[in-house]
Structure formats: structure tokens, C-alpha cells
Write an enzyme that holds these catalytic residues in place. Structure first.
Site, short mmCIF file in Angstrom:
data_model
loop_
_atom_site.label_atom_id
_atom_site.label_comp_id
_atom_site.label_asym_id
_atom_site.label_seq_id
_atom_site.Cartn_x
_atom_site.Cartn_y
_atom_site.Cartn_z
N SER A 45 26.74 74.97 12.35
CA SER A 45 26.35 74.41 13.65
C SER A 45 25.06 73.63 13.53
O SER A 45 24.63 72.98 14.48
CB SER A 45 26.21 75.53 14.69
OG SER A 45 25.36 76.55 14.20
N GLU A 181 35.00 84.97 16.80
CA GLU A 181 34.51 83.92 17.71
C GLU A 181 35.53 83.61 18.79
O GLU A 181 36.70 83.33 18.51
CB GLU A 181 34.17 82.64 16.92
CG GLU A 181 33.66 81.53 17.84
CD GLU A 181 32.87 80.43 17.16
OE1 GLU A 181 32.72 80.45 15.93
OE2 GLU A 181 32.39 79.54 17.91
O1 KIV Z 1 27.64 77.92 12.59
C1 KIV Z 1 27.55 78.76 13.51
O2 KIV Z 1 26.68 78.65 14.37
C2 KIV Z 1 28.50 79.86 13.55
C3 KIV Z 1 28.49 80.82 14.71
C4 KIV Z 1 29.60 81.76 14.62
C5 KIV Z 1 27.24 81.58 14.87
O3 KIV Z 1 29.29 79.97 12.66
#
Ligand code: KIV
Length: 257
Positions: A45, A181
Site C-alpha cells: 500500500s 482482508e
Molecule cells: O499493504 C497493505 O497495506 C496491506 C494491508 C493488509 C495492511 O497488505
């Protein structure tokens, strides 16, 4: 405080719930660590939160290694998990092991990768090579094109069975924890009860053993956030206000004095 690792995370199941989050740079990783966050995820992310991409897909190994290095150099007690970016493990298991090794060499304590039964062979190879794996099932953002958007998974009984099977499969393959998720909270509760490993929920209700929040969401740096997020600060307002005051002070001669 003790340094968090695979053994202490596993031992926390049923004893202590873990509030975990992402971080992508030295400053915020240090602050999260000082606050007692047990697991800091250098999530892919970072693509949306620091690089301005619309999805996680463009993130590459160099982006990941730079961020993992910065975070790992800045924490004392938190366990650092490095997300394997899209393309770094879909390219064949030999290359995937090489990329996971690079993430550990950059300073991570473990890697995270998305997928269930389909990635179990790779999880087995990584764990037998001494690379701890945090798995990720349910809504897996790297498959956004397959879903046609970021959509909750496991809503029908058939889908729920699939997510449960995937979670059991990654546990059997050797993952030390699994991210759930955007799945219904009842399904997350069923999986959490069925597994011996720690479940880390995000948008998966309160029953999981641990939670993730994306740092920019929890701090209110992102103003638009998913409905399951709780903002613990309103930093966008504070930061914008500080920048504006600084610009004004320079214009009016109030700073420097
Ligand atoms: O990259 C990300 O933020 C994730 C979330 C599940 C926290 O993989």
C-alpha cells in the site's frame, strides 16, 4: 520491551490482541515502534500512500527494498514484515525465493504475500529456507483486476468455504500468521477459531487475533478512508494548517524573526 518475532507473535494467540499497522519510512516507523506497535508492515500500500499510484500493482522490488531498509533501521522492538510486491513472486518460485531473501537482507524479519492454496508450494519453500511468511487471504488487492474493483470476499457460503480452505492451506504450508482482508466478521471469527496461527484482520471485524490499519488511514493523513477504519488523529488538518501558517509567516515577515 521485548523484540517481537515469530515465536512471540504465535504465543500471543488467545492471550493478547495485537494492534499492528503499516509504515513506509524511518520517521513514522520509529514513532510506531516507540508507541509499542508489535508488527510494522511495509505494505505494498506504499504505492498508494507514498508513491501516488491508484493501486498496489506498480510497486516494484526497489520501492520495497528502500522502504523496508528505512523501516528496519528505525525500529527497536517491532517485528518488520515486508510485503512482496506484485510480480515479485508470480514470476516462478526460484525468483520469488531470491526476492524474499532480498527483502530479509534489507532488514525485514518476515515477508507477506497474497494468495491461498495457489501459493502454498512457495510458502513451503520459503519457510524451509528460513524465511517466515505472513500469508494474506480474502480480498487480495493485487488481484484487483480479477475482482473488477476492491470488493469484499467470502460473502456467499461457497466463497466463504474457499477463504476458509485457503486459510487452512496456508497454515498447513507453514505461514506463522494470516491476514484476513475484507471478509465478513462471522467468517473471520470462524477462521480465527479454526486456526492455530494468528489471524490479522483488516475490514474483517473484531474477533481476529490481531488487526492491521494502514498508517495514513489511522492517523487521518488520508481524508477518504474505508468505512471500517477508525481515525486516531486528524493529521491532514494539522499538517495542512502548519504548512499554511508557515507560508503566511514568511509572507508577512513573522518568520524568521
Ligand atoms: O499493504 C497493505 O497495506 C496491506 C494491508 C493488509 C495492511 O497488505
Amino acid at each position: 520491551m521485548k523484540k517481537w518475532n515469530v515465536a512471540t507473535v504465535k504465543a500471543a494467540k488467545g492471550v493478547q490482541k495485537l494492534g499492528c499497522c503499516t509504515a513506509y519510512d524511518a520517521c513514522f516507523a520509529r514513532l510506531a515502534d516507540e508507541a509499542g506497535v508489535p508488527i510494522v508492515l511495509v505494505g505494498d500500500s506504499l504505492g498508494m500512500n507514498t508513491l501516488g499510484y491508484a493501486t498496489t500493482l506498480p510497486v516494484n522490488m526497489s520501492d520495497t527494498l528502500a522502504a523496508v531498509g528505512a523501516v528496519a533501521r528505525s525500529v527497536k522492538d517491532a517485528m518488520v514484515v515486508g510485503d512482496m510486491p506484485f510480480g515479485s513472486y508470480q514470476c516462478g518460485d526460484d525468483k520469488a525465493v531470491e526476492n524474499a531473501v532480498a527483502i530479509l537482507k534489507a532488514g525485514a524479519d518476515a515477508v507477506k504475500l497474497e494468495g491461498g492454496a495457489s501459493v502454498c508450494g512457495l510458502i513451503r519453500r520459503l519457510t524451509s529456507a528460513g524465511i517466515p511468511v505472513l500469508a494474506h487471504v480474502g480480498m487480495t488487492p493485487q488481484s484487483v483486476n480479477q475482482y473488477g474493483g476492491f470488493k469484499k470476499q467470502g460473502k456467499t457460503r461457497e466463497q466463504a468455504e474457499q477463504v476458509l480452505c485457503d486459510a487452512k492451506a496456508v497454515e498447513a504450508a507453514g505461514a506463522f500468521a494470516v491476514t484476513l482482508e475484507c471478509v465478513p466478521s462471522e467468517l473471520a471469527a470462524e477462521i480465527t477459531a479454526a486456526l492455530k496461527i494468528v489471524t490479522v484482520g483488516i475490514g474483517a471485524g473484531p474477533v481476529c487475533d490481531a488487526q492491521w490499519l494502514v498508517m495514513h488511514d489511522l492517523l487521518g493523513l488520508n481524508e477518504k478512508v474505508p468505512s471500517f477504519v477508525k481515525k486516531y488523529a486528524d493529521l491532514a488538518k494539522t499538517v495542512r494548517g502548519a504548512f499554511a501558517e508557515y507560508v503566511k509567516d514568511v509572507q508577512t515577515g513573522k518568520f524568521p524573526d
